[in-house]
Design a protein around this motif. Structure first.
Motif, mmCIF file in Angstrom:
data_model
loop_
_atom_site.group_PDB
_atom_site.id
_atom_site.type_symbol
_atom_site.label_atom_id
_atom_site.label_comp_id
_atom_site.label_asym_id
_atom_site.label_seq_id
_atom_site.Cartn_x
_atom_site.Cartn_y
_atom_site.Cartn_z
ATOM 1 N N ALA A 35 58.326 111.836 93.188
ATOM 2 C CA ALA A 35 57.854 110.755 92.535
ATOM 3 C C ALA A 35 58.980 110.329 91.553
ATOM 4 C CB ALA A 35 56.639 111.179 91.820
ATOM 5 N N VAL A 36 58.773 109.184 90.969
ATOM 6 C CA VAL A 36 60.005 108.638 89.916
ATOM 7 C C VAL A 36 59.424 108.397 88.786
ATOM 8 C CG1 VAL A 36 61.770 106.878 89.855
ATOM 9 C CG2 VAL A 36 61.003 107.521 92.115
ATOM 10 N N THR A 37 59.786 108.831 87.739
ATOM 11 C CA THR A 37 59.825 108.483 86.217
ATOM 12 C C THR A 37 60.891 107.521 85.620
ATOM 13 O OG1 THR A 37 58.555 110.457 85.929
ATOM 14 C CG2 THR A 37 59.267 109.413 83.971
ATOM 15 N N THR A 38 60.540 106.446 85.219
ATOM 16 C CA THR A 38 61.510 105.539 84.610
ATOM 17 C C THR A 38 61.433 105.286 83.160
ATOM 18 O OG1 THR A 38 60.144 103.571 85.271
ATOM 19 C CG2 THR A 38 61.587 104.205 87.134
ATOM 20 N N GLY A 39 62.530 104.691 82.590
ATOM 21 C CA GLY A 39 62.599 104.233 81.255
ATOM 22 C C GLY A 39 63.939 104.143 80.941
ATOM 23 N N ASP A 40 63.951 103.967 79.325
ATOM 24 C CA ASP A 40 65.283 103.712 78.577
ATOM 25 C C ASP A 40 65.883 105.073 78.782
ATOM 26 O OD1 ASP A 40 66.716 104.470 75.775
ATOM 27 O OD2 ASP A 40 67.045 102.166 76.243
ATOM 28 N N PRO A 41 67.355 104.863 79.213
ATOM 29 C CA PRO A 41 68.079 106.135 79.345
ATOM 30 C C PRO A 41 68.065 107.196 78.100
ATOM 31 C CG PRO A 41 69.284 104.320 80.107
ATOM 32 C CD PRO A 41 68.211 103.880 79.456
ATOM 33 N N ARG A 42 68.143 106.609 76.920
ATOM 34 C CA ARG A 42 68.037 107.584 75.843
ATOM 35 C C ARG A 42 66.713 108.368 75.747
ATOM 36 N NH1 ARG A 42 72.057 105.583 71.514
ATOM 37 N NH2 ARG A 42 72.864 103.528 72.369
ATOM 38 N N ASN A 43 65.399 107.598 75.767
ATOM 39 C CA ASN A 43 64.294 108.438 75.917
ATOM 40 C C ASN A 43 64.175 109.461 77.290
ATOM 41 O OD1 ASN A 43 63.728 107.019 73.447
ATOM 42 N ND2 ASN A 43 62.952 105.221 74.809
ATOM 43 N N LEU A 44 64.514 108.679 78.193
ATOM 44 C CA LEU A 44 64.232 109.765 79.662
ATOM 45 C C LEU A 44 65.296 110.831 79.602
ATOM 46 C CD1 LEU A 44 62.200 108.766 81.745
ATOM 47 C CD2 LEU A 44 64.282 108.114 83.146
ATOM 48 N N LEU A 45 66.324 110.887 79.092
ATOM 49 C CA LEU A 45 67.338 111.904 79.146
ATOM 50 C C LEU A 45 67.264 112.641 78.053
ATOM 51 C CD1 LEU A 45 70.619 109.842 80.857
ATOM 52 C CD2 LEU A 45 68.418 111.225 81.873
ATOM 53 N N GLY A 46 66.459 112.244 77.149
ATOM 54 C CA GLY A 46 66.268 113.113 75.900
ATOM 55 C C GLY A 46 64.769 113.853 76.126
ATOM 56 N N ASN A 47 64.196 113.643 77.303
ATOM 57 C CA ASN A 47 62.945 114.488 77.552
ATOM 58 C C ASN A 47 63.157 115.707 78.249
ATOM 59 O OD1 ASN A 47 60.669 115.350 78.935
ATOM 60 N ND2 ASN A 47 59.748 113.356 78.926
ATOM 61 N N GLU A 48 63.489 116.890 77.483
ATOM 62 C CA GLU A 48 64.021 118.090 77.939
ATOM 63 C C GLU A 48 63.006 118.659 79.136
ATOM 64 O OE1 GLU A 48 66.165 122.069 76.335
ATOM 65 O OE2 GLU A 48 65.233 120.812 74.905
ATOM 66 N N ALA A 49 61.808 118.541 78.911
ATOM 67 C CA ALA A 49 60.706 119.005 79.647
ATOM 68 C C ALA A 49 60.916 118.294 81.094
ATOM 69 C CB ALA A 49 59.142 118.932 79.130
#
Length: 282
Positions: free
Chosen positions: A218-232
């Motif tokens: 599956a794919v999760t999308t979003g702003d790079p800062r928020n998405l790549l800040g999601n450690e889990a």
């Protein structure tokens, strides 16, 4: 070139009869935006790009351009590939002509375009990617980085609205990476929407307007800062947070920078740490 919206809705695709790789994957590629598609090796990035390009027909789900579903007829695929082009990770899978100019001309020639227009498209693509001096060089004499740029030139000569690049910096040395990034920036000036599949989270954070992370089909999308800040999320996708976000988190826990600081570049990190003195350093 006009910008068009490319979308995948609930794609299901298989590696083999009993091994699903896409399990309801959905993704929207917005016009005039940089999108980084991230995932570990084997996560399905290449399969998703292949479906978006029309090279692979999913088991179920729909690929749409400006809301119109892709038709898997000869005419439908021909029209789709004028709007969407895919450049594979290994350029040796795409280059087959005797020299650079012949290879770049292959797509436009097969569209049945007049020879004059074919030559114009080839010259424009070679010039944009800094390859004009290699016009008559045999493709088997090119360096790996040159081969990658020639493969992109061949796709660009089709004048697509959306260009899908599968791991364009993989296998390149640092100078080759810099040259590839410059080539990508030149494509954006040519009014082409760029999608890059990569597992380089630092590059994605710095480059992308939008990000998409593939995990378990599956794919999760979003702003790079928020998405790549999601450690889990990144941990489940077998990716690591970019160095700048890890450092900012560590400094924020010690009260040295504001909470939720998310610098994308060296310049932003310098301004975060040095404040009014940053410009003296930069």
């Amino acid at each position: 070139m006009s910008h068009r919206t490319l979308r995948a809705d609930n794609l299901v695709a298989y590696y083999s009869v009993d091994t699903p790789v896409l399990k309801g994957a959905s993704l929207q590629i917005r016009p005039a935006r940089r999108l980084a598609l991230l995932g570990a090796n084997g996560s399905g990035k290449s399969t998703l790009l292949s479906c978006l390009a029309g090279s692979t027909q999913p088991k179920s789900g729909t690929v749409l351009v400006d809301g119109e579903p892709l038709r898997y007829t000869r005419r439908g695929l021909r029209d789709h590939r004028q709007a969407v082009q895919l450049v594979l990770q290994d350029p040796n899978d795409q280059l087959f002509s005797a020299d650079v100019a012949q290879d770049v001309s292959f797509g436009p020639t097969n569209l049945g375009l007049p020879p004059t227009e074919v030559r114009e498209r080839v010259s424009e693509a070679l010039d944009l990617l800094g390859l004009e001096h290699l016009r008559r060089k045999p493709t088997h004499h090119l360096s790996y980085g040159e081969k990658k740029r020639v493969a992109i030139a061949g796709a660009l000569a089709m004048q697509p609205c959306v260009l899908l690049l599968d791991e364009p910096t993989a296998g390149l040395d640092p100078q080759g990476v810099d040259e590839m990034v410059e080539a990508v920036i030149s494509l954006e000036r040519h009014d082409t929407t760029i999608v890059i599949a990569t597992h380089d989270v630092a590059f994605a954070l710095e480059w992308a307007d939008d990000a998409a992370v593939m995990c378990d089909g599956a794919v999760t999308t979003g702003d790079p800062r928020n998405l790549l800040g999601n450690e889990a999320l990144l941990s489940s996708a077998r990716l690591k947070q970019p160095w700048s976000l890890r450092l900012a988190n560590a400094l924020s826990e010690r009260g040295m920078v504001p909470a939720n600081s998310r610098p994308r570049t060296v310049e932003e990190m310098t301004r975060l740490l040095c404040g009014e003195h940053a410009e003296m350093i930069l």
